[in-house]
Design a protein around this motif. Sequence first.
Motif, PDB file in Angstrom:
ATOM      1  N   LEU A  28       0.801  -1.218   0.000  1.00  0.00           N
ATOM      2  CA  LEU A  28       0.000   0.000   0.000  1.00  0.00           C
ATOM      3  C   LEU A  28       0.839   1.277   0.000  1.00  0.00           C
ATOM      4  N   PHE A  29       1.910   1.313   0.792  1.00  0.00           N
ATOM      5  CA  PHE A  29       2.659   2.553   0.948  1.00  0.00           C
ATOM      6  C   PHE A  29       3.366   3.017  -0.330  1.00  0.00           C
ATOM      7  N   PRO A  30       3.893   2.119  -1.168  1.00  0.00           N
ATOM      8  CA  PRO A  30       4.421   2.611  -2.453  1.00  0.00           C
ATOM      9  C   PRO A  30       3.341   3.274  -3.302  1.00  0.00           C
ATOM     10  N   GLY A  31       2.122   2.730  -3.261  1.00  0.00           N
ATOM     11  CA  GLY A  31       1.013   3.352  -3.977  1.00  0.00           C
ATOM     12  C   GLY A  31       0.723   4.742  -3.456  1.00  0.00           C
ATOM     13  N   ILE A  32       0.800   4.918  -2.144  1.00  0.00           N
ATOM     14  CA  ILE A  32       0.583   6.245  -1.553  1.00  0.00           C
ATOM     15  C   ILE A  32       1.688   7.203  -1.987  1.00  0.00           C
ATOM     16  N   ALA A  33       2.922   6.726  -2.056  1.00  0.00           N
ATOM     17  CA  ALA A  33       4.033   7.570  -2.504  1.00  0.00           C
ATOM     18  C   ALA A  33       3.815   8.046  -3.936  1.00  0.00           C
ATOM     19  N   ILE A  34       3.305   7.167  -4.794  1.00  0.00           N
ATOM     20  CA  ILE A  34       3.024   7.542  -6.180  1.00  0.00           C
ATOM     21  C   ILE A  34       1.862   8.534  -6.234  1.00  0.00           C
ATOM     22  N   ALA A  35       0.853   8.325  -5.402  1.00  0.00           N
ATOM     23  CA  ALA A  35      -0.267   9.260  -5.338  1.00  0.00           C
ATOM     24  C   ALA A  35       0.204  10.642  -4.889  1.00  0.00           C
ATOM     25  N   GLU A  36       1.123  10.688  -3.925  1.00  0.00           N
ATOM     26  CA  GLU A  36       1.670  11.979  -3.484  1.00  0.00           C
ATOM     27  C   GLU A  36       2.365  12.700  -4.633  1.00  0.00           C
ATOM     28  N   GLU A  37       3.134  11.953  -5.422  1.00  0.00           N
ATOM     29  CA  GLU A  37       3.845  12.551  -6.557  1.00  0.00           C
ATOM     30  C   GLU A  37       2.860  13.065  -7.599  1.00  0.00           C
ATOM     31  N   LEU A  38       1.802  12.317  -7.863  1.00  0.00           N
ATOM     32  CA  LEU A  38       0.784  12.763  -8.811  1.00  0.00           C
ATOM     33  C   LEU A  38       0.144  14.071  -8.348  1.00  0.00           C
ATOM     34  N   LYS A  39      -0.188  14.153  -7.075  1.00  0.00           N
ATOM     35  CA  LYS A  39      -0.823  15.357  -6.544  1.00  0.00           C
ATOM     36  C   LYS A  39       0.127  16.542  -6.563  1.00  0.00           C
ATOM     37  N   ASP A  40       1.416  16.288  -6.332  1.00  0.00           N
ATOM     38  CA  ASP A  40       2.402  17.368  -6.399  1.00  0.00           C
ATOM     39  C   ASP A  40       2.577  17.864  -7.826  1.00  0.00           C
ATOM     40  N   ARG A  41       2.454  16.947  -8.779  1.00  0.00           N
ATOM     41  CA  ARG A  41       2.727  17.253 -10.179  1.00  0.00           C
ATOM     42  C   ARG A  41       1.527  17.902 -10.876  1.00  0.00           C
ATOM     43  N   LEU A  42       0.311  17.471 -10.502  1.00  0.00           N
ATOM     44  CA  LEU A  42      -0.891  17.908 -11.211  1.00  0.00           C
ATOM     45  C   LEU A  42      -1.879  18.567 -10.260  1.00  0.00           C
ATOM     46  N   ALA A  43      -2.354  19.731 -10.634  1.00  0.00           N
ATOM     47  CA  ALA A  43      -3.344  20.422  -9.806  1.00  0.00           C
ATOM     48  C   ALA A  43      -4.704  19.752  -9.890  1.00  0.00           C
ATOM     49  N   HIS A  44      -4.992  19.122 -11.034  1.00  0.00           N
ATOM     50  CA  HIS A  44      -6.303  18.503 -11.234  1.00  0.00           C
ATOM     51  C   HIS A  44      -6.116  17.023 -11.578  1.00  0.00           C
ATOM     52  N   VAL A  45      -6.058  16.205 -10.563  1.00  0.00           N
ATOM     53  CA  VAL A  45      -5.937  14.760 -10.752  1.00  0.00           C
ATOM     54  C   VAL A  45      -6.850  14.065  -9.754  1.00  0.00           C
ATOM     55  N   GLU A  46      -7.573  13.084 -10.228  1.00  0.00           N
ATOM     56  CA  GLU A  46      -8.427  12.280  -9.357  1.00  0.00           C
ATOM     57  C   GLU A  46      -7.778  10.916  -9.187  1.00  0.00           C
ATOM     58  N   ILE A  47      -7.673  10.487  -7.935  1.00  0.00           N
ATOM     59  CA  ILE A  47      -7.007   9.218  -7.617  1.00  0.00           C
ATOM     60  C   ILE A  47      -7.977   8.346  -6.832  1.00  0.00           C
ATOM     61  N   LEU A  48      -8.106   7.120  -7.262  1.00  0.00           N
ATOM     62  CA  LEU A  48      -8.949   6.148  -6.572  1.00  0.00           C
ATOM     63  C   LEU A  48      -8.107   4.920  -6.244  1.00  0.00           C
ATOM     64  N   PHE A  49      -8.145   4.493  -4.981  1.00  0.00           N
ATOM     65  CA  PHE A  49      -7.482   3.253  -4.575  1.00  0.00           C
ATOM     66  C   PHE A  49      -8.502   2.114  -4.573  1.00  0.00           C
ATOM     67  N   ILE A  50      -8.147   1.030  -5.244  1.00  0.00           N
ATOM     68  CA  ILE A  50      -8.951  -0.188  -5.210  1.00  0.00           C
ATOM     69  C   ILE A  50      -8.261  -1.169  -4.273  1.00  0.00           C
ATOM     70  N   VAL A  51      -8.936  -1.571  -3.222  1.00  0.00           N
ATOM     71  CA  VAL A  51      -8.331  -2.434  -2.202  1.00  0.00           C
ATOM     72  C   VAL A  51      -9.286  -3.572  -1.864  1.00  0.00           C
ATOM     73  N   GLY A  52      -8.809  -4.471  -1.011  1.00  0.00           N
ATOM     74  CA  GLY A  52      -9.671  -5.510  -0.473  1.00  0.00           C
ATOM     75  C   GLY A  52     -10.474  -4.960   0.694  1.00  0.00           C
ATOM     76  N   ARG A  53     -10.862  -5.827   1.593  1.00  0.00           N
ATOM     77  CA  ARG A  53     -11.731  -5.377   2.695  1.00  0.00           C
ATOM     78  C   ARG A  53     -11.065  -5.472   4.064  1.00  0.00           C
ATOM     79  N   ARG A  54      -9.742  -5.464   4.091  1.00  0.00           N
ATOM     80  CA  ARG A  54      -9.058  -5.459   5.377  1.00  0.00           C
ATOM     81  C   ARG A  54      -9.182  -4.079   6.024  1.00  0.00           C
ATOM     82  N   PRO A  55      -9.521  -4.019   7.310  1.00  0.00           N
ATOM     83  CA  PRO A  55      -9.687  -2.722   7.977  1.00  0.00           C
ATOM     84  C   PRO A  55      -8.433  -1.855   7.918  1.00  0.00           C
TER      85      PRO A  55
END
Length: 376
Positions: A28-55
Amino acid sequence: MTFSRQTGNNIFKGLRVVIAGGGTGGHLFPGIAIAEELKDRLAHVEILFIVGRRPMEARILARYGYRTRSIDVEGISGRGIRKGIAVLVKLPNSLFQSFAAIGAFKPNVVLGVGGYSSGPFCLVSRLLGIPTAIHEQNAYPGLTNRLLGKIANRVFISLEESREHFDRQKTILTGNPVRKAFFSREAPKAERDKPFSLLVVGGSQGAKAINEIFIDALEILKKENRPVNVLHQTGQQDQERARDAYKRKGLSGKMVPFIDDMAGAYGQADMVISRAGATTLFELAAMGTPAILIPYPFATHHHQEINAASFVKAGGAEMVLQDGLTGEKLAHILMKYMDDPTALARMAECAHKMSHLNAASHIVDQLLEMAGDRTS
């Protein structure tokens, strides 16, 4: 091609990206790191995480403020015949849920970061013609990524050792993306006028074996009059047992089931005792924090041992196999480094050389190029 913030905003306004995967913090954390980079790079980006059902997945992503959607899927590797059949029975529903999620979100590009939940979603994405990439954290890829690697448009790897398992024509060595918090801190220099600081962590869910061995080692350090400051992530399931053991043996240390600010914890540690998941290793490398690695002995194809060997070869860590490891042996290894700050500093420097500071940026460049190819 590198897309600056201004260029990216002009070309990719309204870009929609799905990051699929999870199951453990290591995925999960590498995905979050990539999401952070996307948000830093683009003012208008929508990000959706698809995960299982672990709390744990929902809790971590909620803390970072990311949108999530869950699908009903479980891992199949090592589950046995009966449980494996039960998992396969759920597969059609997870594929249907993936179709529904894609229809609702309409992603321009998809990235799978490993873990069982990335499998159905990335498969459906490719069937629908959506540019899809995967990222593999470990030296030996998991089953999901080995299968997805055959159909993904591009494959990003953290360690050179995993290249042989994928199509070389579409495989790119990027390193493992690390959250920006790990680049904004520096690991402390060992100070002789303060107790040696240890961080003990067995992964995002803890490790009972490491807990037991370390508590025995801590008892020996106490008998040897070697004071240490301890921050110990026990995992939720083993917290009470570990707390009782500390109390029974008269030991002191801070015990928590899970550490939210791992960068801060690394920043306070002179040395870390941990498993050898790739995400942990690259976080340690980013901060230049020395470590004693105890690979999970039941990891598929011993991938944690292979991960650790890469860092040991570079001089950035010491590896000790769990089989045969005792508290006495661990205590002697710790005392060796407590008495040799030069060796500790050398290990920290070598660890830092293993980091790929631009891993997230490199992957985002590739994702934007893939998205641009589709929209051009």
